[in-house]
Design a protein around this motif. Structure first.
Motif, short mmCIF file in Angstrom:
data_model
loop_
_atom_site.label_atom_id
_atom_site.label_comp_id
_atom_site.label_asym_id
_atom_site.label_seq_id
_atom_site.Cartn_x
_atom_site.Cartn_y
_atom_site.Cartn_z
N LEU A 160 0.88 -1.26 -0.15
CA LEU A 160 -0.05 -0.17 -0.16
C LEU A 160 0.90 1.16 -0.06
CD1 LEU A 160 -3.00 -1.17 2.79
CD2 LEU A 160 -3.01 -1.07 -0.15
N ALA A 161 1.94 1.14 0.55
CA ALA A 161 3.07 2.42 0.45
C ALA A 161 3.25 2.77 -0.84
CB ALA A 161 4.09 1.92 1.45
N GLN A 162 3.14 1.74 -1.83
CA GLN A 162 3.58 2.10 -2.97
C GLN A 162 2.37 2.87 -3.86
OE1 GLN A 162 5.54 -1.14 -5.01
NE2 GLN A 162 6.78 -1.92 -3.07
N GLN A 163 1.34 2.75 -3.34
CA GLN A 163 0.18 3.35 -4.12
C GLN A 163 0.25 4.96 -4.01
OE1 GLN A 163 -2.74 2.24 -5.62
NE2 GLN A 163 -1.58 0.12 -5.48
N PRO A 164 0.45 5.53 -5.34
CA PRO A 164 0.60 6.96 -5.32
C PRO A 164 -0.44 7.89 -4.39
CG PRO A 164 1.13 6.09 -7.57
CD PRO A 164 0.47 4.96 -6.69
N ASN A 165 -1.84 7.48 -4.89
CA ASN A 165 -2.90 8.27 -3.97
C ASN A 165 -2.90 8.15 -2.46
OD1 ASN A 165 -4.20 9.05 -6.54
ND2 ASN A 165 -5.29 7.01 -6.72
N LEU A 166 -2.04 7.18 -1.99
CA LEU A 166 -2.02 7.10 -0.62
C LEU A 166 -0.98 7.80 -0.06
CD1 LEU A 166 -3.13 3.37 -0.02
CD2 LEU A 166 -4.64 5.22 -0.35
N THR A 167 -0.11 8.48 -0.76
CA THR A 167 1.01 9.24 -0.13
C THR A 167 0.52 10.71 0.00
OG1 THR A 167 1.86 9.75 -2.38
CG2 THR A 167 2.69 7.85 -1.17
N ILE A 168 -0.83 11.05 -0.89
CA ILE A 168 -1.26 12.38 -0.81
C ILE A 168 -2.03 12.53 0.81
CG2 ILE A 168 -2.98 13.82 -1.65
CD1 ILE A 168 -2.51 12.35 -4.47
N THR A 169 -1.80 13.75 1.30
CA THR A 169 -2.31 14.20 2.58
C THR A 169 -3.34 15.26 2.56
OG1 THR A 169 -0.58 15.46 2.97
CG2 THR A 169 -0.24 13.22 3.75
N ASN A 170 -3.25 15.77 1.35
CA ASN A 170 -4.27 17.05 1.06
C ASN A 170 -5.40 16.52 0.27
OD1 ASN A 170 -5.27 19.42 1.15
ND2 ASN A 170 -3.75 20.24 -0.50
N PHE A 171 -6.52 15.99 0.82
CA PHE A 171 -7.83 15.63 -0.02
C PHE A 171 -8.90 16.40 0.49
CE2 PHE A 171 -6.36 12.04 2.63
CZ PHE A 171 -7.28 12.05 3.76
#
Length: 586
Positions: free
Chosen positions: A137-148
């Motif tokens: 899951l750490a390799q999923q680009p969307n999951l590195t985003i904190t501003n949603f």
């Protein structure tokens, strides 16, 4: 008629059923050695750890996080990834072991639909792990985003998407942020929301799933209640009590039948069976427009009554006759009480209507039935001269959706993948046939809705689906179907497997020994109660059903079960899948 109303997109769907009296042929495990006996997709069985001195919940969590040194595990069932954890969702004792159900989390957010079953014996040894862990899951680009999207932005987006009237006040808004796997396989942050809005004219409520990264509606279920159509408050129904005398009536097939009834304090008799669980109740919806399942106004309706013990509503009589038999089937054959094994109240409405499916606007021409998971009830139209309500396989199919949910303890508002949708439909057809055989004995068949005097719904042996379309029966059909993935068309990928197994047919050059309805139904029920999870897919259900066959009847029967799956394009199950020694990973 295609059964697609509210069955594949929504949750239709305890695992408390005691084991069948059939002998268990589980392989004995060496008590002095950590050892894997079964390692197949989504399933590992054996003495997977040394005895652990901790709570059963913590033992299960540590195993899944790769923290139990010297344990044996499959790669897909453990993770040492940082920020991954597991939360307890259910714990109960089964077969002298503790069954622990957990949902995976990442950065404290639940991974939607990603649950696992871990069984721990009295010595703290893990013996079974079922389900899969989301990896990398750490390799999923969307999951590195904190501003949603913020909560207020979500609220604005939702109101706009639902076209909520400006004067409608927010009465309820609860949301949970989760990690959600999208159709393209990528993961994103999403809010799973329950909402209610209200103005002078309407109450609008339901559930939605919103992609917080891309401002996208992933799922919505909106129910509109027009206030002027609000049903009579249930408090107006007199107090009911059982009576010794049976009610009588004739269904749409002109079959005379007897059934349990209740008597009200007003002196009337009511179509309510208080002797089965927490009751079976049949209501008259009086053609309230469900509008695609989005308008609950008028449902369930008015409880069907009579001034005598004879009931003249043939549709209501038909459903009561069928539901009595369906309840008895699950209780007698599987010791399952209602659909959740907690004897949940069973509610059905006759004289239903859906304007989105009736082109001529004639309310009595609604030719469909559905289980609505939000309303927790079944709805039946009057189409086909009312025969829809008398078809035992139709009613059993709809109730089968509730059973799928209840046995797998699904608490999701939308199934995580299209494979689960197809399996839900195929297994609902299977239960429809099983209950028809239970009621009609040798006159039962594998054709859904054959008593309706209309177009066949699904002919499983001849691979005919809705509206005469091809019923997919090979797994490669699902993967070659592009973006369609229609659950009813793909339902044959499991229902035809079970048909071949029950009847002992030859398919694609593969012949299996006839196992019969009783044996196969027990195998399927055991798989659902002990191994299936919220995100069940074709591969995992294959291994779960084969293992259930081995549990109940031994290797010879399990081999025949496996052959039926292979005949339908499923991959061969490995004798021993890749197993890792957790100690070497530290």
């Amino acid at each position: 008629m295609n059964y697609k109303k509210m069955t594949s997109a929504l949750l239709t769907f305890g695992l408390l059923c005691p084991l069948s009296t059939e002998a268990i042929h589980a392989q004995e495990i060496n008590n002095n050695q950590v050892k894997v006996e079964v390692a197949q997709p989504g399933l590992t069985i054996g003495k997977l750890t040394e005895p652990q001195n901790d709570t059963k919940e913590n033992i299960a969590k540590k195993y899944l996080k790769g923290e139990v040194q010297g344990s044996k595990a499959q790669q897909e069932q453990v993770t040492t990834e940082k920020s991954v954890d597991f939360q307890l969702t259910n714990k109960e004792t089964k077969e002298n072991q503790t069954e622990v159900r957990l949902t995976q989390t990442y950065k404290s957010y639940k991974v939607y639909g990603q649950d696992l079953i871990v069984k721990v014996d009295k010595n703290g040894v893990i013996t079974t792990v079922s389900g899969k862990v989301a990896q990398n899951l750490a390799q999923q680009p969307n999951l590195t985003i904190t501003n949603f999207l913020s909560k207020n932005e979500v609220k604005t987006f939702l109101r706009n998407a639902l076209q909520t009237p400006n004067d409608a006040l927010e009465k309820e808004f609860t949301g949970e942020t989760v990690i959600y796997k999208k159709q393209d396989g990528s993961y994103t942050y999403a809010d799973v929301i329950t909402f209610t809005y209200e103005n002078d004219d309407q109450i609008i409520n339901g559930q939605a799933i919103i992609d917080l990264i891309h401002s996208e509606m992933l799922f919505q279920e909106k129910i509109v209640k027009n206030k002027e159509k609000q049903p009579v408050p249930q408090a107006g129904i007199p107090q009911l009590s059982s009576v010794k005398k049976h009610g009588a009536g004739v269904n749409a097939l002109l079959e005379k039948t007897l059934f349990n009834i209740a008597k009200g304090t007003d002196g009337k008799f009511y179509l309510a069976d208080l002797m089965r669980g927490n009751g079976i109740y049949i209501y008259d919806a009086n053609y309230a427009d469900s509008q695609g399942g989005y308008d609950q106004a008028g449902y369930p309706g008015t409880l069907v009554s009579s001034t005598s013990t004879t009931f003249v509503d043939k549709e209501a009589v038909g459903v009561m006759k069928n539901m009595s038999a369906i309840y008895d089937y699950y209780k007698t054959k599987h010791n399952l009480k209602s659909y959740d094994n907690k004897d949940a109240k069973i509610v059905a409405s006759v004289h239903g209507f859906d304007s989105t499916e009736v082109s001529d606007g004639v309310k009595t021409n609604y030719e469909n039935a559905f289980w609505h998971p939000v309303w927790n009830q079944m709805v039946f139209g009057d189409g086909l001269n009312g025969k829809l309500t008398s078809a035992i396989d139709v009613t059993a199919h709809e109730f089968g959706h509730a059973v799928f949910s209840g046995t797998t303890k699904n608490k999701v508002v939308k199934y995580p993948n299209d494979e689960t949708n197809a399996l839900n439909e195929g297994l609902a057809d299977f239960w429809g046939t099983q209950i028809e055989f239970y009621v009609k004995k040798d006159k039962g068949n594998w054709i859904m809705g054959d008593t309706l005097d209309g177009p066949t719904i699904r002919d499983i042996p001849n691979e005919i689906g809705d509206h005469g379309k091809k019923l997919y029966t090979n797994l490669q059909d699902f993967y070659n179907d592009g973006n369609n993935q229609e659950s009813h068309q793909n339902s044959g990928i499991i229902s035809h497997v079970l048909y071949q197994l029950v009847e002992g047919k030859t398919y694609n050059g593969v012949t299996v020994a006839k196992q019969g309805n009783d044996k196969v139904s027990k195998i399927v029920m055991r798989a659902l109660q002990n191994y299936a999870t919220s995100a069940e897919d074709f591969e995992s259900l294959h291994s779960h059903i084969v293992q259930a066959a081995k549990d109940l009847y031994g290797n010879a029967v399990a081999t025949e079960v496996d052959k039926a799956f292979l005949a339908h394009g499923y991959k061969a199950l490995p004798q021993v899948n890749e197993v890792i020694d957790v100690q070497n990973r530290k």
